[in-house]
Design a protein around this motif. Structure first.
Motif, PDB file in Angstrom:
ATOM      1  N   GLU A 208       6.926  -6.287   2.263  1.00  0.00           N
ATOM      2  CA  GLU A 208       8.302  -5.820   2.185  1.00  0.00           C
ATOM      3  C   GLU A 208       9.241  -6.672   3.032  1.00  0.00           C
ATOM      4  OE1 GLU A 208       8.545  -1.669   2.995  1.00  0.00           O
ATOM      5  OE2 GLU A 208       7.506  -1.095   1.157  1.00  0.00           O
ATOM      6  N   TYR A 209       8.695  -7.629   3.771  1.00  0.00           N
ATOM      7  CA  TYR A 209       9.528  -8.590   4.482  1.00  0.00           C
ATOM      8  C   TYR A 209       9.972  -9.720   3.553  1.00  0.00           C
ATOM      9  CZ  TYR A 209       7.922  -6.387   8.818  1.00  0.00           C
ATOM     10  OH  TYR A 209       7.653  -5.488   9.821  1.00  0.00           O
ATOM     11  N   GLY A 210       9.600  -9.651   2.273  1.00  0.00           N
ATOM     12  CA  GLY A 210       9.947 -10.689   1.319  1.00  0.00           C
ATOM     13  C   GLY A 210       8.939 -11.814   1.274  1.00  0.00           C
ATOM     14  N   GLU A 211       7.769 -11.615   1.860  1.00  0.00           N
ATOM     15  CA  GLU A 211       6.744 -12.649   1.835  1.00  0.00           C
ATOM     16  C   GLU A 211       6.146 -12.762   0.437  1.00  0.00           C
ATOM     17  OE1 GLU A 211       4.872 -12.809   6.249  1.00  0.00           O
ATOM     18  OE2 GLU A 211       4.490 -10.971   5.124  1.00  0.00           O
ATOM     19  N   SER A 212       5.739 -13.994   0.078  1.00  0.00           N
ATOM     20  CA  SER A 212       5.284 -14.285  -1.278  1.00  0.00           C
ATOM     21  C   SER A 212       3.828 -14.723  -1.280  1.00  0.00           C
ATOM     22  CB  SER A 212       6.149 -15.381  -1.912  1.00  0.00           C
ATOM     23  OG  SER A 212       7.506 -14.997  -1.951  1.00  0.00           O
ATOM     24  N   ASP A 213       3.269 -14.742  -2.469  1.00  0.00           N
ATOM     25  CA  ASP A 213       1.938 -15.279  -2.696  1.00  0.00           C
ATOM     26  C   ASP A 213       1.967 -15.982  -4.046  1.00  0.00           C
ATOM     27  OD1 ASP A 213      -0.690 -15.919  -2.381  1.00  0.00           O
ATOM     28  OD2 ASP A 213      -1.388 -13.870  -2.036  1.00  0.00           O
ATOM     29  N   PRO A 271       3.059   3.623   2.794  1.00  0.00           N
ATOM     30  CA  PRO A 271       1.971   2.737   3.213  1.00  0.00           C
ATOM     31  C   PRO A 271       1.961   1.470   2.369  1.00  0.00           C
ATOM     32  CG  PRO A 271       1.129   4.470   1.813  1.00  0.00           C
ATOM     33  CD  PRO A 271       2.587   4.790   2.040  1.00  0.00           C
ATOM     34  N   ASN A 272       0.953   0.635   2.585  1.00  0.00           N
ATOM     35  CA  ASN A 272       0.766  -0.524   1.722  1.00  0.00           C
ATOM     36  C   ASN A 272       0.515  -0.037   0.299  1.00  0.00           C
ATOM     37  OD1 ASN A 272       0.903  -2.015   4.085  1.00  0.00           O
ATOM     38  ND2 ASN A 272      -1.310  -2.094   4.328  1.00  0.00           N
ATOM     39  N   ILE A 273       1.216  -0.620  -0.668  1.00  0.00           N
ATOM     40  CA  ILE A 273       1.149  -0.156  -2.053  1.00  0.00           C
ATOM     41  C   ILE A 273       0.397  -1.182  -2.907  1.00  0.00           C
ATOM     42  CG2 ILE A 273       2.471   0.494  -4.092  1.00  0.00           C
ATOM     43  CD1 ILE A 273       2.664   2.497  -1.836  1.00  0.00           C
ATOM     44  N   SER A 274      -0.590  -0.697  -3.642  1.00  0.00           N
ATOM     45  CA  SER A 274      -1.326  -1.555  -4.571  1.00  0.00           C
ATOM     46  C   SER A 274      -0.619  -1.573  -5.926  1.00  0.00           C
ATOM     47  CB  SER A 274      -2.763  -1.040  -4.739  1.00  0.00           C
ATOM     48  OG  SER A 274      -3.466  -1.090  -3.517  1.00  0.00           O
ATOM     49  N   MET A 302       2.456  -5.261   1.280  1.00  0.00           N
ATOM     50  CA  MET A 302       2.329  -4.728   2.628  1.00  0.00           C
ATOM     51  C   MET A 302       3.655  -4.095   3.052  1.00  0.00           C
ATOM     52  SD  MET A 302      -0.774  -5.542   3.109  1.00  0.00           S
ATOM     53  CE  MET A 302      -0.998  -5.168   4.844  1.00  0.00           C
ATOM     54  N   ALA A 303       3.555  -2.900   3.616  1.00  0.00           N
ATOM     55  CA  ALA A 303       4.750  -2.153   3.996  1.00  0.00           C
ATOM     56  C   ALA A 303       5.493  -2.858   5.125  1.00  0.00           C
ATOM     57  CB  ALA A 303       4.381  -0.739   4.416  1.00  0.00           C
ATOM     58  N   VAL A 332      -4.720   9.421  13.577  1.00  0.00           N
ATOM     59  CA  VAL A 332      -3.562   8.578  13.887  1.00  0.00           C
ATOM     60  C   VAL A 332      -3.708   7.309  13.056  1.00  0.00           C
ATOM     61  CG1 VAL A 332      -2.231   7.437  15.682  1.00  0.00           C
ATOM     62  CG2 VAL A 332      -3.517   9.516  16.225  1.00  0.00           C
ATOM     63  N   THR A 333      -2.829   7.132  12.088  1.00  0.00           N
ATOM     64  CA  THR A 333      -2.926   5.997  11.169  1.00  0.00           C
ATOM     65  C   THR A 333      -1.625   5.216  11.151  1.00  0.00           C
ATOM     66  OG1 THR A 333      -2.247   7.400   9.311  1.00  0.00           O
ATOM     67  CG2 THR A 333      -4.611   7.155   9.702  1.00  0.00           C
ATOM     68  N   ASP A 334      -1.757   3.936  10.796  1.00  0.00           N
ATOM     69  CA  ASP A 334      -0.583   3.071  10.749  1.00  0.00           C
ATOM     70  C   ASP A 334      -0.872   1.922   9.801  1.00  0.00           C
ATOM     71  OD1 ASP A 334       2.101   2.575  12.280  1.00  0.00           O
ATOM     72  OD2 ASP A 334       1.143   0.613  12.178  1.00  0.00           O
ATOM     73  N   ASN A 335       0.192   1.371   9.211  1.00  0.00           N
ATOM     74  CA  ASN A 335       0.007   0.213   8.341  1.00  0.00           C
ATOM     75  C   ASN A 335      -0.547  -0.971   9.121  1.00  0.00           C
ATOM     76  OD1 ASN A 335       0.965   1.544   6.072  1.00  0.00           O
ATOM     77  ND2 ASN A 335       3.082   1.024   6.522  1.00  0.00           N
ATOM     78  N   ASN A 336      -0.193  -1.056  10.395  1.00  0.00           N
ATOM     79  CA  ASN A 336      -0.817  -2.012  11.294  1.00  0.00           C
ATOM     80  C   ASN A 336      -1.837  -1.256  12.141  1.00  0.00           C
ATOM     81  OD1 ASN A 336       0.817  -4.524  10.793  1.00  0.00           O
ATOM     82  ND2 ASN A 336       2.465  -3.122  11.353  1.00  0.00           N
ATOM     83  N   ALA A 337      -2.459  -1.937  13.050  1.00  0.00           N
ATOM     84  CA  ALA A 337      -3.434  -1.274  13.907  1.00  0.00           C
ATOM     85  C   ALA A 337      -2.720  -0.383  14.922  1.00  0.00           C
ATOM     86  CB  ALA A 337      -4.290  -2.315  14.624  1.00  0.00           C
ATOM     87  N   VAL A 338      -3.358   0.734  15.257  1.00  0.00           N
ATOM     88  CA  VAL A 338      -2.829   1.638  16.279  1.00  0.00           C
ATOM     89  C   VAL A 338      -3.128   1.040  17.648  1.00  0.00           C
ATOM     90  CG1 VAL A 338      -2.992   3.940  17.281  1.00  0.00           C
ATOM     91  CG2 VAL A 338      -3.101   3.638  14.798  1.00  0.00           C
TER      92      VAL A 338
END
Length: 631
Positions: A208-213, A271-274, A302-303, A332-338
């Protein structure tokens, strides 16, 4: 057959002898039935009594005098001179014979490719004189064509191994006189792998930061015509494609084409969306490359992580004993590590929270034990604060647990209690019970302090919305009137009970007056929208009269007036300001208002007003405060 003959003047019987054999062809003895006998290869006697022999020319041999030979006649001892047999062999045309051929060719050779020049043998004429080369038996589409003059065999349509792997064609040719016998020819196709190759290790990852692949697409072999691959996304809210179709002309079939996928910010805390990159089946006029399945690609957006971790309580007891510790387990969950999870806890009514570090268990859950010293009759509240590895923080809602306390733990002179200076004699006071007692009978709760209940000693009254009643029990959250005429103890203790959990207590206000109490053993804030309620008000604890209150004190009773026509539910949140009903902000009215208060030596009546304000009715409205019901 040939019958030799001669004449004899004496008419004797004649026999014959071949004196020289033909240079060309073959001469045979013959029977009376003209059956062919032995070959005559040297001068020899003719065995047939009639002088019959058989001549056979060489294959395709012909010409005048082609089979001439000599013979003599015999009559006894007499021998004739040599006689000449002249044999002219007429020319007869032989049809040509097409040479047998077989071919092994790739299925993807271009249309019009020359396979070979067919040949034929004709003993009568030269190859160059062959004409009318013809395919007389082929498939219905006509995948091959034969030049009728030159005999050049070429492809005439696109070949497809998957449809037909072996073709059989039947060919004839003419020498301008006769047509050759049919010659069958086999054409074997070699299978060429057709397909679309995708070069990408692992899944597609955008953000969601606009990163590409990226990934690349190329054909597996050369097509006869342009191949199109259309692309789309299963969820266009998560990413977008640099192209929506790929074109592969024959001359660029082996040039990889790059597709770029860029993530989209959706401004949602998700969250991260497939999602999937959908590649449609190929489109082409080349049947080998039309309708080929192309596998879809898996992708993840990625969120954009600007939010702290999500906290959910997994396990905690619904009730604990005072003086006993208990464990809190949370997810306790997060898109990145807690990064860490901390639990903050406080005794009921305490604004200062103590901190505990939560540990990570084997099943990826966070746990911590709240110490026993923190578990008292005042109850317990706690929340979890968590942060992730990029510095985002979050706090959970307030959690709480019911606490069971023993007899003697709850007293009337506790901190902030309205009874901390004892019960005044011969004065009506509004009281309540700040917990749920196991034995909540009126005579049990107040009997220790006031003695036996008689009409002369003390009385408790409760408003049921219509009239005054004598309650048998004192219930948490309810308000009561109390008066006594005894030498009361300055303080008293209650029996065992439960301190209500501090997640919230719901009051249901019936239309009109309601008597309530603080259900918690500590002071709580409680503010109501005065456009829809009057109160809370209480009597006698600060002045000998009615007073407006914004807090509820332990053991204190209060009155609330519901101005509406239906019940209203309000939740008291003891560790935060209780929310009032959502209303629009009231505009300051025009007009005038005069507040009136009356003060005597003992009693006070402060809550009166007269005036005329815009928006008011001639009858009763929300600005008119009704008098509480009198005993």
């Amino acid at each position: 057959p040939i019958i030799l003959s001669a004449t004899d003047a004496e008419e004797r019987d004649l026999t014959y002898s071949i004196s020289s054999v033909p240079i060309n062809g073959w001469l045979f003895q013959a029977s009376d039935t003209s059956a062919v006998g032995d070959t005559i290869t040297i001068p020899t006697t003719v065995t047939n009594d009639s002088g019959k022999v058989v001549y056979l020319s060489d294959l395709n041999g012909n010409g005048d005098g082609y089979g001439n030979f000599n013979f003599r006649a015999f009559a006894g001892e007499s021998i004739s001179s040599e006689g000449l047999v002249t044999i002219d062999v007429l020319s007869v045309n032989d049809p040509p014979v097409v040479d047998s051929l077989s071919f092994n060719i790739a299925e993807n050779i271009p249309v019009g490719t020359q396979l070979d020049t067919l040949s034929a043998f004709d003993i009568d004429s030269d190859q160059s004189l062959m004409r009318d080369w013809t395919i007389i038996d082929d498939d219905s589409i006509g995948h091959f064509i034969l030049d009728d003059t030159t005999g050049i065999l070429s492809t005439n349509a696109i070949l497809n191994f998957e449809d037909t792997s072996v073709y059989t064609i039947s060919v004839t040719v003419s020498d301008n006189i006769d047509t050759s016998p049919v010659q069958k020819m086999l054409i074997q196709l070699t299978d060429i792998e057709e397909g679309v190759l995708i070069d990408k290790e692992g899944g597609i990852v955008t953000s969601e930061y606009g990163e590409s692949d990226t990934f690349t697409v190329v054909l597996q072999s050369s097509p006869f015509d342009t191949v199109t691959v259309n692309l789309s996304l299963s969820d266009s809210t998560e990413a977008f494609l640099s192209v929506d179709s790929l074109l592969f002309p024959p001359e660029l079939w082996s040039t990889p084409q790059i597709v770029t996928i860029t993530g989209i910010e959706d401004s949602i805390n998700d969250p991260n969306i497939s999602y999937s990159i959908i590649l449609d089946s190929t489109l082409s006029s080349d049947p080998n490359y039309n309708g080929l399945d192309v596998p879809d690609l898996s992708a993840t957006n990625m969120a954009r992580d600007v939010y702290g971790p999500t906290v959910e309580i997994v396990a905690t007891p619904s009730i604990v004993n005072a003086g006993s510790s208990f464990k809190v387990t949370a997810s306790v969950t997060d898109n990145n590590a807690v990064s860490e999870a901390l639990l903050y806890f406080a005794l009921g009514g305490n604004a200062n929270f103590d901190e505990l570090i939560m540990g990570l268990s084997e099943d990826d859950q966070y746990q911590v034990t709240i110490p026993s010293i923190a578990i008292t009759y005042r109850g317990i509240s706690y929340y979890i604060s968590a942060s992730d590895t990029i510095g985002n923080n979050s706090k959970s809602e307030i959690f709480s647990t019911n606490v069971m306390f023993a007899e003697g733990a709850l007293s009337s002179d506790m901190e902030s209690s309205v009874l901390e200076d004892s019960l005044p004699r011969n004065k009506w006071r509004m009281i309540s019970i700040p917990a749920k007692l196991d034995d909540d009978q009126v005579k049990t709760v107040l009997g220790e302090a006031l003695g036996e209940k008689t009409s002369e000693t003390w009385a408790v009254k409760q408003w049921d919305g219509d009239k005054w009643i004598d309650p048998l029990n004192l219930l948490e959250g309810e308000g009561y009137w109390l008066i006594h005429d005894v030498d009361a103890s300055p303080s008293f203790e209650t029996g065992s009970g439960i301190s209500h959990d501090q997640s919230g207590y719901t009051f249901i206000f019936q239309p009109g007056w309601n008597m309530i109490g603080n259900p918690y053993p500590f002071e709580t804030s409680f503010e109501l929208n005065q456009s829809f309620f009057r109160g809370p008000i209480t009597y006698g604890w600060s002045i000998e009269g009615w007073s407006e209150e914004s807090t509820l004190r332990p053991w204190g009773g209060y009155a609330v007036y519901n101005r509406g026509d239906s019940p209203e539910s309000i939740i008291l949140k003891p560790v935060q300001i209780s929310p009032s009903l959502a209303r629009e902000k009231e505009i300051q009215p025009h007009g005038w208002k005069l507040n009136l208060s009356a003060y005597g030596n003992t009693y006070v009546d402060p809550g009166n007003a007269i005036g005329r304000l815009s928006g008011s009715l001639e009858g009763l409205d929300y600005r008119d405060n009704p008098e509480p019901p009198y005993l």
